[in-house]
Design an enzyme around this catalytic site. Sequence first.
Site, PDB file in Angstrom:
ATOM      1  N   HIS A   1       0.839  -1.202   0.000  1.00 31.91           N
ATOM      2  CA  HIS A   1       0.000   0.000   0.000  1.00 31.91           C
ATOM      3  C   HIS A   1       0.875   1.254   0.000  1.00 31.91           C
ATOM      4  O   HIS A   1       2.072   1.196   0.290  1.00 31.91           O
ATOM      5  CB  HIS A   1      -0.914  -0.016   1.230  1.00 31.91           C
ATOM      6  CG  HIS A   1      -1.966  -1.079   1.176  1.00 31.91           C
ATOM      7  ND1 HIS A   1      -2.933  -1.243   2.128  1.00 31.91           N
ATOM      8  CD2 HIS A   1      -2.197  -2.055   0.249  1.00 31.91           C
ATOM      9  CE1 HIS A   1      -3.721  -2.250   1.808  1.00 31.91           C
ATOM     10  NE2 HIS A   1      -3.290  -2.769   0.673  1.00 31.91           N
TER      11      HIS A   1
ATOM     12  N   GLU B   1       1.125   3.853   2.016  1.00 32.22           N
ATOM     13  CA  GLU B   1       1.773   4.250   3.275  1.00 32.22           C
ATOM     14  C   GLU B   1       3.020   3.410   3.513  1.00 32.22           C
ATOM     15  O   GLU B   1       4.076   3.928   3.903  1.00 32.22           O
ATOM     16  CB  GLU B   1       0.814   4.050   4.469  1.00 32.22           C
ATOM     17  CG  GLU B   1      -0.478   4.824   4.396  1.00 32.22           C
ATOM     18  CD  GLU B   1      -1.594   4.006   3.766  1.00 32.22           C
ATOM     19  OE1 GLU B   1      -1.379   3.375   2.717  1.00 32.22           O
ATOM     20  OE2 GLU B   1      -2.710   4.012   4.312  1.00 32.22           O
TER      21      GLU B   1
ATOM     22  N   ALA C   1     -21.487   9.562 -27.333  1.00 28.25           N
ATOM     23  CA  ALA C   1     -20.957  10.592 -28.227  1.00 28.25           C
ATOM     24  C   ALA C   1     -22.118  10.990 -29.129  1.00 28.25           C
ATOM     25  O   ALA C   1     -22.655  10.148 -29.859  1.00 28.25           O
ATOM     26  CB  ALA C   1     -19.807  10.029 -29.046  1.00 28.25           C
TER      27      ALA C   1
ATOM     28  N   ARG D   1     -12.028   4.396 -20.273  1.00 27.20           N
ATOM     29  CA  ARG D   1     -12.181   2.934 -20.325  1.00 27.20           C
ATOM     30  C   ARG D   1     -11.053   2.251 -19.535  1.00 27.20           C
ATOM     31  O   ARG D   1     -11.254   1.245 -18.874  1.00 27.20           O
ATOM     32  CB  ARG D   1     -12.088   2.425 -21.769  1.00 27.20           C
ATOM     33  CG  ARG D   1     -13.359   2.518 -22.565  1.00 27.20           C
ATOM     34  CD  ARG D   1     -13.131   1.855 -23.910  1.00 27.20           C
ATOM     35  NE  ARG D   1     -14.308   1.887 -24.757  1.00 27.20           N
ATOM     36  CZ  ARG D   1     -14.361   1.370 -25.981  1.00 27.20           C
ATOM     37  NH1 ARG D   1     -13.291   0.791 -26.505  1.00 27.20           N
ATOM     38  NH2 ARG D   1     -15.467   1.427 -26.687  1.00 27.20           N
TER      39      ARG D   1
ATOM     40  N   GLY E   1     -26.247   1.118 -26.484  1.00 31.27           N
ATOM     41  CA  GLY E   1     -26.806   2.258 -27.168  1.00 31.27           C
ATOM     42  C   GLY E   1     -27.999   2.895 -26.483  1.00 31.27           C
ATOM     43  O   GLY E   1     -28.128   2.880 -25.257  1.00 31.27           O
TER      44      GLY E   1
HETATM   45  N1  NAP Z   1     -22.544   7.390 -30.450  1.00 29.51           N
HETATM   46  C1  NAP Z   1     -22.521   6.601 -29.393  1.00 29.51           C
HETATM   47  O1  NAP Z   1     -22.016   6.984 -28.308  1.00 29.51           O
HETATM   48  C2  NAP Z   1     -23.085   5.217 -29.484  1.00 29.51           C
HETATM   49  C3  NAP Z   1     -22.792   4.304 -28.465  1.00 29.51           C
HETATM   50  C4  NAP Z   1     -23.347   3.029 -28.540  1.00 29.51           C
HETATM   51  C5  NAP Z   1     -24.171   2.707 -29.594  1.00 29.51           C
HETATM   52  N2  NAP Z   1     -24.436   3.597 -30.557  1.00 29.51           N
HETATM   53  C6  NAP Z   1     -25.347   3.271 -31.666  1.00 29.51           C
HETATM   54  O2  NAP Z   1     -26.576   2.867 -31.076  1.00 29.51           O
HETATM   55  C7  NAP Z   1     -27.196   1.900 -31.924  1.00 29.51           C
HETATM   56  C8  NAP Z   1     -27.623   0.727 -31.073  1.00 29.51           C
HETATM   57  O3  NAP Z   1     -28.490   1.172 -30.056  1.00 29.51           O
HETATM   58  P1  NAP Z   1     -29.850   0.419 -29.758  1.00 29.51           P
HETATM   59  O4  NAP Z   1     -30.667   1.282 -28.882  1.00 29.51           O
HETATM   60  O5  NAP Z   1     -30.444  -0.013 -31.053  1.00 29.51           O
HETATM   61  O6  NAP Z   1     -29.384  -0.915 -29.040  1.00 29.51           O
HETATM   62  P2  NAP Z   1     -28.668  -1.158 -27.638  1.00 29.51           P
HETATM   63  O7  NAP Z   1     -29.174  -0.195 -26.622  1.00 29.51           O
HETATM   64  O8  NAP Z   1     -27.212  -1.247 -27.853  1.00 29.51           O
HETATM   65  O9  NAP Z   1     -29.157  -2.633 -27.303  1.00 29.51           O
HETATM   66  C9  NAP Z   1     -30.520  -2.855 -27.096  1.00 29.51           C
HETATM   67  C10 NAP Z   1     -30.766  -4.315 -26.812  1.00 29.51           C
HETATM   68  O10 NAP Z   1     -30.190  -4.661 -25.555  1.00 29.51           O
HETATM   69  C11 NAP Z   1     -30.929  -5.714 -25.009  1.00 29.51           C
HETATM   70  N3  NAP Z   1     -31.185  -5.482 -23.580  1.00 29.51           N
HETATM   71  C12 NAP Z   1     -30.907  -6.337 -22.566  1.00 29.51           C
HETATM   72  N4  NAP Z   1     -31.298  -5.843 -21.405  1.00 29.51           N
HETATM   73  C13 NAP Z   1     -31.847  -4.638 -21.666  1.00 29.51           C
HETATM   74  C14 NAP Z   1     -32.471  -3.681 -20.828  1.00 29.51           C
HETATM   75  N5  NAP Z   1     -32.596  -3.856 -19.504  1.00 29.51           N
HETATM   76  N6  NAP Z   1     -32.931  -2.560 -21.404  1.00 29.51           N
HETATM   77  C15 NAP Z   1     -32.813  -2.354 -22.739  1.00 29.51           C
HETATM   78  N7  NAP Z   1     -32.243  -3.247 -23.579  1.00 29.51           N
HETATM   79  C16 NAP Z   1     -31.778  -4.399 -23.049  1.00 29.51           C
HETATM   80  C17 NAP Z   1     -32.284  -5.762 -25.738  1.00 29.51           C
HETATM   81  O11 NAP Z   1     -32.347  -6.963 -26.453  1.00 29.51           O
HETATM   82  P3  NAP Z   1     -33.058  -8.243 -25.783  1.00 29.51           P
HETATM   83  O12 NAP Z   1     -34.492  -7.850 -25.533  1.00 29.51           O
HETATM   84  O13 NAP Z   1     -32.843  -9.304 -26.753  1.00 29.51           O
HETATM   85  O14 NAP Z   1     -32.346  -8.451 -24.491  1.00 29.51           O
HETATM   86  C18 NAP Z   1     -32.232  -4.599 -26.691  1.00 29.51           C
HETATM   87  O15 NAP Z   1     -32.789  -4.872 -27.943  1.00 29.51           O
HETATM   88  C19 NAP Z   1     -26.199   1.561 -33.004  1.00 29.51           C
HETATM   89  O16 NAP Z   1     -26.526   2.261 -34.171  1.00 29.51           O
HETATM   90  C20 NAP Z   1     -24.892   2.084 -32.457  1.00 29.51           C
HETATM   91  O17 NAP Z   1     -24.001   2.459 -33.492  1.00 29.51           O
HETATM   92  C21 NAP Z   1     -23.904   4.868 -30.535  1.00 29.51           C
END
Ligand code: NAP
Length: 374
Positions: A55, A57, A159, A189, A304
């Site tokens: 640690h 210290e 983003a 990350r 997402g």
């Molecule tokens: N610019 C950015 O920072 C950024 C970051 C990440 C993603 N993206 C973009 O976001 C898009 C994807 O987003 P998305 O909304 O379509 O999908 P997502 O949020 O990545 O995934 C959604 C899936 O997660 C599963 N899931 C499991 N537990 C969940 C819960 N408690 N709540 C919600 N979903 C749950 C569900 O499928 P099941 O029902 O089968 O479990 C759901 O269909 C892509 O186009 C990606 O490029 C952008």
Amino acid sequence: MSSQKEKTSPFMAKAIEAALSAKSITSPNPWVGALLEHQGQIINVSSTKKYGAAHAEAQTLQGKHLPEGTLYTTLEPCVAFEGKRTEPCTQIIIKSGIKKVVIGIEDPDPRVKGRGIIQLREAGIEVQIGDGADEITRLLRPYIKHRQTGLPYVIAKFAASIDGKIATKTGASQWITGEKARDTAHHQRAWVDGILIGSGTAISDDPSLTARPKNLSPEQFTQPLRIVLDGSGKLPVNSKILQPTGTIIATSPKSEKNWQDSLTEQGAQIIICEPSQNGSGINLEQLLQVLGSRSILSLWVEGGSQILGSFFSQNLIDELWAFIAPIIIGGDGLSAISTTGTSTLAEVPHLREIVIEKLEQDFLIRGFTGNWAP
Ligand SMILES: NC(=O)c1ccc[n+]([C@@H]2O[C@H](COP(=O)([O-])OP(=O)(O)OC[C@H]3O[C@@H](n4cnc5c(N)ncnc54)[C@H](OP(=O)(O)O)[C@@H]3O)[C@@H](O)[C@H]2O)c1
């Protein structure tokens, strides 16, 4: 925790700097800095090394015999408890003969929590507490939350364009922000214990989701555990996120056993969670409990839209990092956070203690949600 606004002495400021440098390698131990001062001079400064190693210290005092010096440490020194791997810092401090110790904050770990301070005082050492307390509390938020609640500290990240979209109407999202913003995200990350995405993102972007920060060598940080939420079992077995092995796939009893077995063969760890109450995806509270019990102190939720929507609507986010690019996606682009939304502005949640940074052409806006506070 201290709620008073405490000042930071220049010696404690140096100890905090040391603690900051250790934050990517010590988890699940806290990232601690210590400094030995004698007659106004800094004799030694150190920070906690990897889990199980010496640690801060102990390293600071090693080979030094300066009873008239003062030891500054950002966190209360540890005491003996069952299963402890290193010699308790209180014993090392007492043996060193030092007569004064300045401590930033009390250790929230129930196995320590004030006992270290009592032991030092009982040994006749003068102990002062509170130097730099606000800054140290901010720095140790994931550790404090985990020790208080058993749950990870959850940071949402996205983003987005200036109109709040994280992807175009066709799902394209690489890249919305520039290099500096993306490197900042890679440094974050490298600091967290886990990164989580939904199956939608894992399938559409096929990311490796590793930390690749510029100017940090691999021994300066630990790769975070990667976690995909996939309740119905859609992730292809050749997804990049499954390599290197060890990725957690959190699924529900709805997914097929054959699919689970094929991912296990690829080296993934399958966690079966209950379905969420609204039937879409898995139960997030249960998952957070499992991750907390596996010593995940900090979790970076990268989306997402649906995943961020679920976390936000259940008040499970502690801090938000929004990277905003000066572009307009417009139209049917994907909203950063898919929730049902609020009707009035009075209901809108506000971030607290906001920090805004300019990262080349982009902005990072970060702040606390107030769902948990130390
Ligand atoms: N610019 C950015 O920072 C950024 C970051 C990440 C993603 N993206 C973009 O976001 C898009 C994807 O987003 P998305 O909304 O379509 O999908 P997502 O949020 O990545 O995934 C959604 C899936 O997660 C599963 N899931 C499991 N537990 C969940 C819960 N408690 N709540 C919600 N979903 C749950 C569900 O499928 P099941 O029902 O089968 O479990 C759901 O269909 C892509 O186009 C990606 O490029 C952008």
